[in-house]
Design a protein around this motif. Sequence first.
Motif, PDB file in Angstrom:
ATOM      1  N   ASP A 138      -2.694   7.420  -9.059  1.00  0.00           N
ATOM      2  CA  ASP A 138      -1.743   7.658 -10.166  1.00  0.00           C
ATOM      3  C   ASP A 138      -2.233   6.754 -11.312  1.00  0.00           C
ATOM      4  OD1 ASP A 138      -0.989   5.337  -8.699  1.00  0.00           O
ATOM      5  OD2 ASP A 138       1.045   5.408  -9.507  1.00  0.00           O
ATOM      6  N   ASP A 177      -4.206  -0.845 -12.197  1.00  0.00           N
ATOM      7  CA  ASP A 177      -4.852  -1.280 -10.949  1.00  0.00           C
ATOM      8  C   ASP A 177      -5.555  -0.132 -10.233  1.00  0.00           C
ATOM      9  OD1 ASP A 177      -2.194  -0.393 -10.349  1.00  0.00           O
ATOM     10  OD2 ASP A 177      -2.317  -1.357  -8.388  1.00  0.00           O
ATOM     11  N   ASP A 178      -5.127   1.114 -10.487  1.00  0.00           N
ATOM     12  CA  ASP A 178      -5.887   2.265  -9.973  1.00  0.00           C
ATOM     13  C   ASP A 178      -7.261   2.302 -10.652  1.00  0.00           C
ATOM     14  OD1 ASP A 178      -3.529   4.201  -8.649  1.00  0.00           O
ATOM     15  OD2 ASP A 178      -2.850   2.992 -10.330  1.00  0.00           O
ATOM     16  N   ASN A 225       2.451   5.881 -12.012  1.00  0.00           N
ATOM     17  CA  ASN A 225       2.294   5.005 -13.177  1.00  0.00           C
ATOM     18  C   ASN A 225       2.352   5.830 -14.466  1.00  0.00           C
ATOM     19  OD1 ASN A 225       1.914   2.660 -11.644  1.00  0.00           O
ATOM     20  ND2 ASN A 225      -0.260   3.147 -11.362  1.00  0.00           N
ATOM     21  N   THR A 266      -3.386   5.764  -3.507  1.00  0.00           N
ATOM     22  CA  THR A 266      -2.847   4.531  -4.098  1.00  0.00           C
ATOM     23  C   THR A 266      -1.682   4.846  -5.039  1.00  0.00           C
ATOM     24  OG1 THR A 266      -4.348   4.509  -5.980  1.00  0.00           O
ATOM     25  CG2 THR A 266      -5.114   3.415  -3.972  1.00  0.00           C
ATOM     26  N   MET A 272      -2.059   2.416  -0.280  1.00  0.00           N
ATOM     27  CA  MET A 272      -1.350   1.288  -0.893  1.00  0.00           C
ATOM     28  C   MET A 272       0.112   1.683  -1.022  1.00  0.00           C
ATOM     29  SD  MET A 272       0.208  -0.333  -3.458  1.00  0.00           S
ATOM     30  CE  MET A 272       0.908  -1.828  -2.791  1.00  0.00           C
ATOM     31  N   ASN A 285       9.209  -4.218  -5.120  1.00  0.00           N
ATOM     32  CA  ASN A 285       8.958  -4.483  -6.549  1.00  0.00           C
ATOM     33  C   ASN A 285       9.670  -3.490  -7.471  1.00  0.00           C
ATOM     34  OD1 ASN A 285       7.326  -2.304  -5.990  1.00  0.00           O
ATOM     35  ND2 ASN A 285       5.432  -3.215  -6.774  1.00  0.00           N
ATOM     36  N   GLU A 334       9.057  -0.733  -2.440  1.00  0.00           N
ATOM     37  CA  GLU A 334       7.827  -0.818  -3.263  1.00  0.00           C
ATOM     38  C   GLU A 334       7.672   0.502  -4.033  1.00  0.00           C
ATOM     39  OE1 GLU A 334       3.859   0.246  -4.219  1.00  0.00           O
ATOM     40  OE2 GLU A 334       5.008   1.156  -2.568  1.00  0.00           O
ATOM     41  N   ALA A 335       6.984   0.444  -5.179  1.00  0.00           N
ATOM     42  CA  ALA A 335       6.956   1.578  -6.117  1.00  0.00           C
ATOM     43  C   ALA A 335       6.399   2.879  -5.510  1.00  0.00           C
ATOM     44  CB  ALA A 335       6.135   1.196  -7.348  1.00  0.00           C
ATOM     45  N   ASN A 336       5.259   2.822  -4.845  1.00  0.00           N
ATOM     46  CA  ASN A 336       4.650   4.078  -4.382  1.00  0.00           C
ATOM     47  C   ASN A 336       5.529   4.790  -3.361  1.00  0.00           C
ATOM     48  OD1 ASN A 336       2.407   3.808  -5.996  1.00  0.00           O
ATOM     49  ND2 ASN A 336       1.169   2.796  -4.416  1.00  0.00           N
ATOM     50  N   HIS A 384      -3.267  -4.638  -6.266  1.00  0.00           N
ATOM     51  CA  HIS A 384      -2.760  -3.734  -5.216  1.00  0.00           C
ATOM     52  C   HIS A 384      -3.815  -2.716  -4.775  1.00  0.00           C
ATOM     53  CE1 HIS A 384       1.319  -5.099  -6.226  1.00  0.00           C
ATOM     54  NE2 HIS A 384       1.105  -4.794  -7.477  1.00  0.00           N
ATOM     55  N   ASP A 385      -4.178  -1.847  -5.721  1.00  0.00           N
ATOM     56  CA  ASP A 385      -5.006  -0.698  -5.335  1.00  0.00           C
ATOM     57  C   ASP A 385      -6.444  -1.087  -4.975  1.00  0.00           C
ATOM     58  OD1 ASP A 385      -2.688   0.632  -5.782  1.00  0.00           O
ATOM     59  OD2 ASP A 385      -3.302   1.569  -7.658  1.00  0.00           O
TER      60      ASP A 385
HETATM   61  O1  RIB Z   1       3.543  -1.200  -6.149  1.00  0.00           O
HETATM   62  C1  RIB Z   1       2.243  -1.186  -6.646  1.00  0.00           C
HETATM   63  C2  RIB Z   1       1.703   0.209  -6.714  1.00  0.00           C
HETATM   64  O2  RIB Z   1       2.475   0.994  -7.621  1.00  0.00           O
HETATM   65  C3  RIB Z   1       0.296   0.312  -7.213  1.00  0.00           C
HETATM   66  O3  RIB Z   1      -0.349   1.378  -6.573  1.00  0.00           O
HETATM   67  C4  RIB Z   1       0.479   0.599  -8.673  1.00  0.00           C
HETATM   68  O4  RIB Z   1      -0.670   1.214  -9.233  1.00  0.00           O
HETATM   69  C5  RIB Z   1       1.645   1.530  -8.654  1.00  0.00           C
HETATM   70  O5  RIB Z   1       1.229   2.817  -8.336  1.00  0.00           O
END
Ligand code: RIB
Length: 345
Positions: A13, A17-18, A42, A151, A177, A186, A192-194, A268-269
């Motif tokens: 996405d 960090d991707d 993202n 990721t 991830m 987060n 967590e977001a993903n 992260h990724d």
């Molecule tokens: O929580 C971190 C993840 O969420 C990472 O993969 C970041 O790129 C977002 O997608």
Amino acid sequence: MSEDRKRLILDLDTGVDDALALAYVLGSPEIELVAVVASYGNVAAKTAARNTLSLLTMLGHPEIPVYLGADRALSATRPFSPPSGVVRIHGKNGLGNQRPEAWCYTKPKDGLDFLVEALGSQGQSRGARKDEADSGQESRALRAPVLYVPTGPLTNLATVLVRAPELVRELSQVTFMGGALAVPGNVTALAEANIHNDPEAADVVFGLGVPTRMIGLDVTHQVVLTRDDTAHWRELDTSTGAFFADMTDHYINIYEQNNPHLGGCALHDPLAVAAAIDPTLVGCLSTNLRVELDGPARGRVVCDPDHLRDDKKNTEVALTVDAPRFLDEFRTRVGRALRQAGEPF
Ligand code: RIB
Ligand code: CA
């Protein structure tokens, strides 16, 4: 091109960090990046495809195909559009508001069709793989085995497994991830977001018994990049080095506001791709997972209480990481990708 290289498919996405994970893979000589599937999270899925194509071009690999994956969560009725908190973290364009020299966009092919074919080929006999190998570039890219590393949310994988359930038996371990088992989330206190972006998809993947390795916040918050590193990229004196330095400094700025205790930005990724390439970087708990789907815990990953005593464990959850070794690898590999890419100004 060495035939011994491991093949890898990314499912990104494409935010900051991707983008760093993409550079990590392109700077890994033992890896052949077969394709990237663009996801949402993202940014919207189409923006992720545009960002990926532009980054691949910037990094000197415009030949690597980019496919378009799902544009929304399994339960969503409208395409995903990033909320303001996410726009703040990754910038309006997902790349820290930095403009590449050229935006690249050609309408990508369907990523779900691609994944059914590419992941399905992992179960084929060696003979069948050889026939494919002999029949040209496209088939060559689909030969097994392939490492598949999502990721972003797990929507593409869940959709593909519902469409082609036989893949559950054929898949090799998927390193993703996402999640937070023993640390806070987060997005919410627990999620967590993903995983939070599509809890049903993650629960489908876990429920089907797909072999997975989870690289969650438990370990990604232990691997932190600082401005010293981005300063080195700027010293390369290339447009690509400057782009990556500025993009990542934007991300570090936000981390300094949101997570000052970390002292930089979490990788992260990049850690997920690194652990897919070299699983010895992380120490794992073997378990079976499920995802909370209701109430304030929605999106939380937990050990499945109904399968705690099962002999067969489907997921390796990373809880420890050799951070110094990973950071060395990160500096070497991303530095290599940036040096290979850039002509001086
Ligand atoms: O929580 C971190 C993840 O969420 C990472 O993969 C970041 O790129 C977002 O997608
Ligand atoms: Ca991501």
